[in-house]
Enzyme design. Sequence first.
Site, PDB file in Angstrom:
ATOM      1  N   LYS A 187       0.710  -0.997   0.066  1.00 47.51           N
ATOM      2  CA  LYS A 187      -0.059  -0.222  -0.089  1.00 47.51           C
ATOM      3  C   LYS A 187       1.016   1.216  -0.013  1.00 47.51           C
ATOM      4  O   LYS A 187       1.750   1.434   0.946  1.00 47.51           O
ATOM      5  CB  LYS A 187      -0.955   0.039   1.321  1.00 47.51           C
ATOM      6  CG  LYS A 187      -2.358  -0.097   0.945  1.00 47.51           C
ATOM      7  CD  LYS A 187      -3.056   0.151   2.367  1.00 47.51           C
ATOM      8  CE  LYS A 187      -4.550   0.086   2.114  1.00 47.51           C
ATOM      9  NZ  LYS A 187      -5.493   0.476   3.489  1.00 47.51           N
TER      10      LYS A 187
HETATM   11  O1  G3P Z   1      -7.958   0.860   5.045  1.00 48.27           O
HETATM   12  C1  G3P Z   1      -8.286   2.337   4.683  1.00 48.27           C
HETATM   13  C2  G3P Z   1      -9.839   2.628   4.855  1.00 48.27           C
HETATM   14  O2  G3P Z   1     -10.627   1.576   4.635  1.00 48.27           O
HETATM   15  C3  G3P Z   1      -9.975   3.351   6.178  1.00 48.27           C
HETATM   16  O3  G3P Z   1     -11.330   3.358   6.722  1.00 48.27           O
HETATM   17  O4  G3P Z   1     -12.928   4.214   8.315  1.00 48.27           O
HETATM   18  O5  G3P Z   1     -10.607   4.785   8.636  1.00 48.27           O
HETATM   19  O6  G3P Z   1     -11.974   5.975   7.021  1.00 48.27           O
HETATM   20  P1  G3P Z   1     -11.747   4.615   7.583  1.00 48.27           P
END
Ligand code: G3P
Length: 218
Positions: free
Chosen positions: A84
């Site tokens: 990533k």
């Molecule tokens: O893995 C990255 C992403 O899915 C993060 O999600 O909920 O922290 O915005 P959030």
Amino acid sequence: MKFFIDTANLASIHEAMAMGVLDGVTTNPSLLAAEGRRDTEALLKEICAVVQGPVSGEVIATDATGMIAEGRRLAKLSEHLVVKIPTTLDGLKATRALADDGIAVNATLCFSASQALLVAKAGAAYVSPFVGRLDDVSEEGMDLIEDIVQIYGNYDFDTEVLVASIRHPRHVVQAALLGADVATIPPKVIRQLVAHPLTDRGLDAFLADWRKLQGERS
Ligand code: G3P
């Protein structure tokens, strides 16, 4: 559409696998930190061994040289490891270098169609637009998915659209309606996807009638 789980928690990963719906895993530094284990690379290796599908692990370096070195090291952990890389100028350089090495890159923290276009040109295997975080700032996260799906379709890019920052089941359904390749879903939302009050109520009624019948017979 492929389902990835957005967590570094092994118990949640096992649970989703048992549901028979899991194709891969995405992690990020925050999700790894939440597990409280300092041996993050060992944990990523364990996740890869369990899932036997794409598992994203993120670099911490922010300069291209550092990202490339870290990405190459992470990729050695498992054939399933996807590196990533944040969608920045240095991230683009690292993406191209790693892609040229044959390493799969997931371009993360994508918030615009122009970023998505660039990472596809740089050879990313996946782009991760964060829909929930766009919704959080009063934008329509799903509009971005629609734009990216159209742009990638216009030019037959191989980069897969991986919808990230999913907050509720509707996000998953909208992603599927728009033809996104992958949704990476938090464990809580995976459980919410299967739940419906009418299913529970219907099952309760069926079982109550069945028990009544057994009672009448005896
Ligand atoms: O893995 C990255 C992403 O899915 C993060 O999600 O909920 O922290 O915005 P959030």
